[in-house]
Design an enzyme around this catalytic site. Structure first.
Site, PDB file in Angstrom:
ATOM      1  N   CYS A  67     -24.238 -22.283 -37.488  1.00 27.35           N
ATOM      2  CA  CYS A  67     -24.603 -20.859 -37.447  1.00 27.35           C
ATOM      3  C   CYS A  67     -24.838 -20.391 -38.879  1.00 27.35           C
ATOM      4  CB  CYS A  67     -23.472 -20.049 -36.808  1.00 27.35           C
ATOM      5  SG  CYS A  67     -23.829 -18.286 -36.687  1.00 27.35           S
ATOM      6  N   CYS A  71     -19.649 -15.587 -40.984  1.00 27.65           N
ATOM      7  CA  CYS A  71     -18.401 -14.831 -40.792  1.00 27.65           C
ATOM      8  C   CYS A  71     -17.251 -15.639 -41.412  1.00 27.65           C
ATOM      9  CB  CYS A  71     -18.147 -14.581 -39.309  1.00 27.65           C
ATOM     10  SG  CYS A  71     -19.533 -13.745 -38.491  1.00 27.65           S
ATOM     11  N   CYS A  74     -14.601 -17.877 -39.393  1.00 28.36           N
ATOM     12  CA  CYS A  74     -15.131 -18.736 -38.329  1.00 28.36           C
ATOM     13  C   CYS A  74     -15.400 -20.152 -38.828  1.00 28.36           C
ATOM     14  CB  CYS A  74     -16.424 -18.111 -37.796  1.00 28.36           C
ATOM     15  SG  CYS A  74     -17.296 -19.143 -36.623  1.00 28.36           S
ATOM     16  N   CYS A 289     -11.214 -19.635 -29.959  1.00 26.10           N
ATOM     17  CA  CYS A 289     -12.237 -18.776 -30.556  1.00 26.10           C
ATOM     18  C   CYS A 289     -12.320 -18.979 -32.068  1.00 26.10           C
ATOM     19  CB  CYS A 289     -11.895 -17.330 -30.251  1.00 26.10           C
ATOM     20  SG  CYS A 289     -13.074 -16.195 -30.937  1.00 26.10           S
TER      21      CYS A 289
HETATM   22  S1  SF4 Z   1     -18.382 -15.768 -35.524  1.00 24.19           S
HETATM   23 FE1  SF4 Z   1     -19.131 -17.778 -36.219  1.00 24.19          FE
HETATM   24  S2  SF4 Z   1     -20.561 -18.452 -34.637  1.00 24.19           S
HETATM   25 FE2  SF4 Z   1     -20.256 -16.240 -34.355  1.00 24.19          FE
HETATM   26  S3  SF4 Z   1     -21.894 -15.288 -35.566  1.00 24.19           S
HETATM   27 FE3  SF4 Z   1     -20.115 -15.412 -36.940  1.00 24.19          FE
HETATM   28  S4  SF4 Z   1     -20.414 -17.344 -38.019  1.00 24.19           S
HETATM   29 FE4  SF4 Z   1     -21.754 -17.419 -36.229  1.00 24.19          FE
END
Ligand code: SF4
Length: 302
Positions: A67, A71, A74, A289
């Site tokens: 991704c 974030c 994550c 998660c």
């Molecule tokens: S939480 Fe992780 S998977 Fe979801 S948008 Fe943010 S970086 Fe991407």
């Protein structure tokens, strides 16, 4: 060098079930990986659901490999974006769960690797196939698309007129200052814009938009934050899903203590906000998660 182009691989038939290359089990939770012909792995998680009838399962599917959204809490973000999944690869996760693991998949949530709105054409096609194809038997009311907060994507989903498709928004902060710190998208699309997009989403009667809120110790878990969050959400049809942070490799963050989580939840409920706490399932298998993502793969490719 493997191409990072989106949809680089054409898939021969509408749904090819790729081979399952790895499986991790934590209690009733199964995380499985499917190997793609170009050397990537698609990660999915089978989660037991239902208080009484424990036979049915929710399948958490990936929409991308990696991704690009960055974030900070994550695991998937650590990979960067490798490529989008094709429609067939998204549908193939459902088939693999059913055929390889004999799972009674009733719900599908787009909460695995990737930001679904960054691969929306394929995600929409997959949802269409899940809903329309009798072999899949997953109606839209049992499908949830979770977004980092891409307002144009929310509006596009809304424009399809699918009132029964569930929307989840990964919010994780009560104000722009904290959200911009942990979610780069907020610097471009701040919370006021996101609120407008949520307000315009066509929620079915009795339904709500799910607001995901990862609680991180000392960052976004204070009682004042709960009050601020309640103020932000007031007037919207939402339900907050509180998710105690799941530690990842080399994480700078920690999980709040139980009492802090409870106080946060009670404050929200006291302010009239619908809210529940997610029981963390699958932490040991790195299937919870924010924990999907194969860092070894990134290291191998780059
Ligand atoms: S939480 Fe992780 S998977 Fe979801 S948008 Fe943010 S970086 Fe991407």
């Amino acid at each position: 060098m493997i191409s990072l182009e989106t949809n680089a691989l054409a898939v021969a038939s509408p749904v090819d079930v790729l081979p399952v290359s790895r499986k991790l089990v934590d209690g009733d939770v199964i995380k499985f990986c499917q190997r793609t012909p170009d050397g990537y792995e698609i990660e999915s998680v089978i989660i037991p659901m239902g208080a009484r009838d424990k036979t049915w399962r929710t399948l958490c599917v990936s929409s991308q490999i990696g991704c690009k959204r960055g974030c900070t809490f994550c695991q998937t973000a650590q990979m960067g974006l490798l490529r989008n999944l094709t429609t067939s690869e998204i549908l193939g996760q459902v088939r693999a769960a059913r055929e390889h693991f004999n799972a009674n998949v009733r719900n599908v949530v787009f909460m695995g690797m990737g930001e679904p709105m960054d691969n929306l054409d394929n995600v929409i096609d997959a949802i269409r196939a899940m809903h329309d194809d009798h072999a899949n038997q997953i109606p839209r009311r049992r499908i949830t698309v979770s977004t980092v907060g891409r307002c144009d994507g929310i509006r596009r989903l809304a424009s399809l007129g699918w009132r029964r498709l569930n929307l989840a928004v990964s919010l994780n902060a009560p104000n722009d200052e904290i959200r911009s710190q942990i979610m780069p998208i907020n610097r471009v699309e701040p919370m006021a814009l996101l609120r407008e997009a949520i307000a315009a989403y066509p929620v079915r009667a009795g339904g709500h938009v799910l607001i995901e809120y990862v609680l991180i110790r000392g960052l976004n878990d204070a009682v004042d934050h709960a009050r601020e969050l309640a103020d932000y959400l007031r007037g919207l049809r939402t339900c907050v899903n509180l998710i105690p942070y799941n530690p990842r490799e080399d994480s700078p963050y920690e999980t709040p203590e139980d009492g802090v989580i409870t106080r946060f939840q009670l404050e929200l409920m006291g302010a009239g906000q619908l809210c529940f706490r997610r029981n963390t399932k699958g932490t040991a298998a790195m299937a919870a998660c924010g924990q999907l993502g194969n860092l070894a793969l990134r290291r191998r490719i780059h």
